[in-house]
Design a protein around this motif. Structure first.
Motif, mmCIF file in Angstrom:
data_model
loop_
_atom_site.group_PDB
_atom_site.id
_atom_site.type_symbol
_atom_site.label_atom_id
_atom_site.label_comp_id
_atom_site.label_asym_id
_atom_site.label_seq_id
_atom_site.Cartn_x
_atom_site.Cartn_y
_atom_site.Cartn_z
ATOM 1 N N VAL A 275 0.851 -1.192 0.000
ATOM 2 C CA VAL A 275 0.000 0.000 0.000
ATOM 3 C C VAL A 275 0.887 1.243 0.000
ATOM 4 O O VAL A 275 1.721 1.418 0.886
ATOM 5 C CB VAL A 275 -0.933 0.012 1.228
ATOM 6 C CG1 VAL A 275 -1.752 1.297 1.263
ATOM 7 C CG2 VAL A 275 -1.847 -1.203 1.215
ATOM 8 N N LYS B 237 -2.847 5.488 1.541
ATOM 9 C CA LYS B 237 -3.882 4.967 2.425
ATOM 10 C C LYS B 237 -4.620 6.136 3.067
ATOM 11 O O LYS B 237 -3.993 7.042 3.616
ATOM 12 C CB LYS B 237 -3.264 4.078 3.505
ATOM 13 C CG LYS B 237 -4.276 3.405 4.416
ATOM 14 C CD LYS B 237 -3.585 2.502 5.412
ATOM 15 C CE LYS B 237 -4.592 1.792 6.318
ATOM 16 N NZ LYS B 237 -3.916 0.924 7.310
ATOM 17 N N ASP B 238 -5.955 6.085 2.968
ATOM 18 C CA ASP B 238 -6.800 7.171 3.502
ATOM 19 C C ASP B 238 -6.385 8.526 2.933
ATOM 20 O O ASP B 238 -6.391 9.552 3.625
ATOM 21 C CB ASP B 238 -6.736 7.205 5.030
ATOM 22 C CG ASP B 238 -7.264 5.918 5.652
ATOM 23 O OD1 ASP B 238 -8.164 5.299 5.057
ATOM 24 O OD2 ASP B 238 -6.762 5.535 6.733
ATOM 25 N N GLN C 73 2.181 6.816 1.765
ATOM 26 C CA GLN C 73 2.976 6.039 2.708
ATOM 27 C C GLN C 73 4.448 6.112 2.284
ATOM 28 O O GLN C 73 4.923 5.317 1.476
ATOM 29 C CB GLN C 73 2.486 4.586 2.730
ATOM 30 C CG GLN C 73 0.987 4.431 2.971
ATOM 31 C CD GLN C 73 0.558 4.961 4.318
ATOM 32 O OE1 GLN C 73 1.001 4.489 5.357
ATOM 33 N NE2 GLN C 73 -0.318 5.969 4.296
ATOM 34 N N GLU D 294 -7.925 7.903 -2.811
ATOM 35 C CA GLU D 294 -8.203 7.421 -1.463
ATOM 36 C C GLU D 294 -7.258 6.287 -1.087
ATOM 37 O O GLU D 294 -6.771 6.212 0.038
ATOM 38 C CB GLU D 294 -9.650 6.922 -1.370
ATOM 39 C CG GLU D 294 -10.044 6.349 -0.018
ATOM 40 C CD GLU D 294 -10.156 7.394 1.068
ATOM 41 O OE1 GLU D 294 -10.061 7.040 2.249
ATOM 42 O OE2 GLU D 294 -10.337 8.595 0.728
ATOM 43 N N PHE D 295 -6.982 5.400 -2.050
ATOM 44 C CA PHE D 295 -6.196 4.199 -1.757
ATOM 45 C C PHE D 295 -5.463 3.783 -3.023
ATOM 46 O O PHE D 295 -6.013 3.839 -4.119
ATOM 47 C CB PHE D 295 -7.144 3.081 -1.293
ATOM 48 C CG PHE D 295 -6.461 1.824 -0.868
ATOM 49 C CD1 PHE D 295 -5.950 1.686 0.414
ATOM 50 C CD2 PHE D 295 -6.323 0.755 -1.738
ATOM 51 C CE1 PHE D 295 -5.329 0.512 0.813
ATOM 52 C CE2 PHE D 295 -5.700 -0.418 -1.350
ATOM 53 C CZ PHE D 295 -5.208 -0.539 -0.069
ATOM 54 N N VAL E 258 -2.444 0.731 -4.321
ATOM 55 C CA VAL E 258 -1.616 -0.414 -3.939
ATOM 56 C C VAL E 258 -0.714 -0.787 -5.102
ATOM 57 O O VAL E 258 -1.135 -0.813 -6.261
ATOM 58 C CB VAL E 258 -2.496 -1.615 -3.518
ATOM 59 C CG1 VAL E 258 -3.433 -2.030 -4.646
ATOM 60 C CG2 VAL E 258 -1.646 -2.800 -3.074
ATOM 61 N N LYS F 154 -11.315 8.773 -4.419
ATOM 62 C CA LYS F 154 -12.238 9.161 -3.362
ATOM 63 C C LYS F 154 -13.663 9.137 -3.895
ATOM 64 O O LYS F 154 -13.905 9.319 -5.085
ATOM 65 C CB LYS F 154 -11.877 10.554 -2.829
ATOM 66 C CG LYS F 154 -10.549 10.579 -2.094
ATOM 67 C CD LYS F 154 -10.229 11.958 -1.560
ATOM 68 C CE LYS F 154 -8.901 11.940 -0.781
ATOM 69 N NZ LYS F 154 -8.538 13.277 -0.267
#
Length: 276
Positions: free
Chosen positions: A97, A100-101, A105, A135-136, A138, A150
């Motif tokens: 990931v 995240k949110d 990262q 939003e996310f 990976v 989002k």
């Protein structure tokens, strides 16, 4: 004097292990769409084959041993990967990931040898030009980035506006290389007479049809051999929609024109049914 066959096998295995960990250290940025072992094997097999074919190697048979080992080990590792998730995660890696949110990262990004510019480039390939819209995200073992936008940035679906739509079914191929496929045609609920009538509407001969498909709405779409011929576009669904809208408008007009309360309610209810 060249190494014996046992030494060749040991050298091949050790080299494979060393290259695997070196590739792991390089991160997924170097792999693109290849798995770790596909990336390694593609380089090494080509090098070994070139050495054998050019005659640089001291011993042709030892070269064949080495080539065989490099070909068999990936097959064995693939089999082990299918049997064990731990082996699969170790060899291919697990998804990482990187957003995240809505937050990047940084540690994960650094671990995978990616910069912010690399991340932005991967996001643009997914039509996400603004990191704030994500939003996310990976990073898959293949090096591909999958993105979840989002909620407010996602395209509107019929479910979002509570619109009921008919279930979509796969089209049936009813004509292939000028031949009618009766079994597939039977599944559509139509017959040869209907099919020939539809071809006449398109002014296309059966022999000139390379592929013909019928969708869930009963519309025939054909691809013909002669691409220079322009086929007329079907207006049936457009005309049907226009007719329904006219009927709805008429019912709403009747609702305003009548003095009967029961008739007014009937017209209004039917107008709402047509709108749905």
């Amino acid at each position: 004097m060249g190494p014996n066959w046992l030494e060749v096998i040991l050298r091949s295995i050790i080299t494979l292990i060393v290259l695997f960990f070196l590739t792991k250290m390089l991160g997924r940025k170097q792999i693109s769409q290849l798995s770790l072992f596909e990336y390694i094997i593609g380089i090494v097999v080509g090098g070994i084959a070139a050495e054998i074919s050019t005659g640089v190697g001291q011993n042709f048979l030892n070269g064949m041993y080495s080539l065989l080992i490099w070909a068999l080990i990936p097959v064995l590792l693939t089999y082990l990967s299918l049997k064990s998730k731990k082996v699969r995660d170790f060899l291919d890696g697990a998804p990482v990931v990187v957003i995240k949110d809505g937050k990047i990262q940084e540690d994960s990004l650094t671990k995978e040898k990616h910069t912010v510019d690399d991340l932005a480039s991967l996001l643009r390939k997914k039509n996400a030009f603004n990191i704030a819209d994500v939003e996310f995200a990976v990073l898959e073992p293949s090096g591909e980035l999958n993105v979840l936008l989002k909620k407010e940035k996602q395209p509107i679906t019929p479910k979002d506006i509570q619109l009921q739509v008919a279930p979509e079914k796969e089209p049936k191929t009813v004509i292939s290389e000028g031949m009618i496929l009766d079994e597939a045609l039977g599944f559509t609920g139509y017959n040869r007479s209907w099919l020939k009538a539809e071809l006449e509407k398109l002014n296309v001969a059966l022999d000139n049809v390379f592929l013909g498909q019928v969708d869930a709405y009963g519309k025939l779409t054909v691809d013909i051999y002669d691409d220079k011929i322009q086929l007329p576009k079907s207006q049936e669904r457009t005309l049907l929609l226009a007719t329904l809208k006219k009927c709805q408008a008429d019912l709403e007009l009747f609702t305003l024109a009548t003095k009967s309360k029961s008739a007014s309610e009937m017209y209004q209810n039917n107008a709402q049914r047509l709108e749905k």
